[in-house]
Write an enzyme that holds these catalytic residues in place. Sequence first.
Site, PDB file in Angstrom:
ATOM      1  N   PRO A 156       0.757  -1.144   0.037  1.00  0.00           N
ATOM      2  CA  PRO A 156       0.113   0.098   0.074  1.00  0.00           C
ATOM      3  C   PRO A 156       0.784   1.033  -0.044  1.00  0.00           C
ATOM      4  CG  PRO A 156       0.037  -0.770   2.147  1.00  0.00           C
ATOM      5  CD  PRO A 156       0.667  -1.819   1.268  1.00  0.00           C
ATOM      6  N   ASP A 157       0.392   2.135  -0.430  1.00  0.00           N
ATOM      7  CA  ASP A 157       0.979   3.650  -0.390  1.00  0.00           C
ATOM      8  C   ASP A 157       0.994   4.249   0.880  1.00  0.00           C
ATOM      9  OD1 ASP A 157       1.899   6.075  -0.740  1.00  0.00           O
ATOM     10  OD2 ASP A 157       0.706   6.910  -2.419  1.00  0.00           O
ATOM     11  N   PHE A 158       1.991   4.350   1.466  1.00  0.00           N
ATOM     12  CA  PHE A 158       1.880   4.590   2.997  1.00  0.00           C
ATOM     13  C   PHE A 158       1.367   6.148   3.360  1.00  0.00           C
ATOM     14  CE2 PHE A 158       5.338   7.850   3.224  1.00  0.00           C
ATOM     15  CZ  PHE A 158       6.321   7.633   2.160  1.00  0.00           C
ATOM     16  N   ARG A 159       1.460   7.040   2.142  1.00  0.00           N
ATOM     17  CA  ARG A 159       0.942   8.187   2.211  1.00  0.00           C
ATOM     18  C   ARG A 159      -0.559   8.401   2.189  1.00  0.00           C
ATOM     19  NH1 ARG A 159       4.132   7.891  -1.788  1.00  0.00           N
ATOM     20  NH2 ARG A 159       6.153   8.685  -1.928  1.00  0.00           N
TER      21      ARG A 159
ATOM     22  N   ASN B 134       9.424   4.295  -6.276  1.00  0.00           N
ATOM     23  CA  ASN B 134       8.988   3.420  -5.055  1.00  0.00           C
ATOM     24  C   ASN B 134      10.417   2.881  -4.640  1.00  0.00           C
ATOM     25  OD1 ASN B 134       6.273   3.286  -5.788  1.00  0.00           O
ATOM     26  ND2 ASN B 134       6.498   1.643  -7.208  1.00  0.00           N
TER      27      ASN B 134
ATOM     28  N   ASP C 287      11.047  -0.145  -3.184  1.00  0.00           N
ATOM     29  CA  ASP C 287      10.890  -1.767  -2.724  1.00  0.00           C
ATOM     30  C   ASP C 287      11.645  -2.736  -3.412  1.00  0.00           C
ATOM     31  OD1 ASP C 287       9.455  -1.843  -5.268  1.00  0.00           O
ATOM     32  OD2 ASP C 287       7.561  -1.251  -4.406  1.00  0.00           O
TER      33      ASP C 287
ATOM     34  N   HIS D 106      13.694   7.812  -4.824  1.00  0.00           N
ATOM     35  CA  HIS D 106      13.593   7.893  -3.238  1.00  0.00           C
ATOM     36  C   HIS D 106      14.274   6.990  -2.543  1.00  0.00           C
ATOM     37  CE1 HIS D 106       9.380  10.221  -4.108  1.00  0.00           C
ATOM     38  NE2 HIS D 106      10.555  11.087  -4.338  1.00  0.00           N
TER      39      HIS D 106
END
Length: 240
Positions: free
Chosen positions: A32-35, A103, A105, A120
């Site tokens: 999931p998008d943590f934001r 991302n 990950d 990032h």
Amino acid sequence: MEELEKLQKWLDESRSAVFFGGAGVSTESGIPDFRSVDGLYNQSYRYPPETIISRSFFARDPEEFYRFYREKMLWLDAEPNAAHRKLAELERAGRLAAVVTQNIDGLHQKAGSRVVLELHGSVHRNYCMKCHKSFDAAYVKNAPGIPRCDVCGGVVKPDVVLYEESLDDKTLREAVRRIEAADLLVVGGTSLAVYPAAGLIQYYRGNRLVLINRTPTPYDSQADLILTENIGALMGKLRA
Ligand SMILES: [Zn+2]
């Protein structure tokens, strides 16, 4: 579907395409998008994600930072989805020159992509803030509380760009260079609201800008082709 055929044709003709992707690329891998997790911090965190994932918060309260980080940002069991796999195939086929991603990950590399510009940073690179020794993500995941260097005891920090930190200059310049040279730019899984996404696509000089996103973006009027579908499902239908 007419749009899909057009994208397929453009990919077939491409020799230096660039894919620019955001959080949406990994949601189909269960990340999931943590934001955007609704009410996330109301439940178990006293601060919004943007505060916890900031440089000053990391310095002030690394223990709480790591509690959030391990729970919401470290997904070491996640597997690449159809989008990651298709992009790796396109690179091998000589059509795609680079993946530029927001991302952290590492799923593009796990799928086999080689040229991946991680704006990032990555959860897979971590270093001691004192002696700069490197550690893998499992070391950070499994450490009790704040991960510390096994040599000097310094705090280990993920090589992830936190709020208040600037992006890596070399990565950013390479992304600009690849986008400027691209004969096709495919943007997917991002609302283009997160810095520096919006700025970067302005470097594209061609007339094949493709946006793949379920919701409208501020750049829809500049796009030459828009597809509103889940990116994994859509990319799975393409031939490499
Ligand atoms: Zn150290």
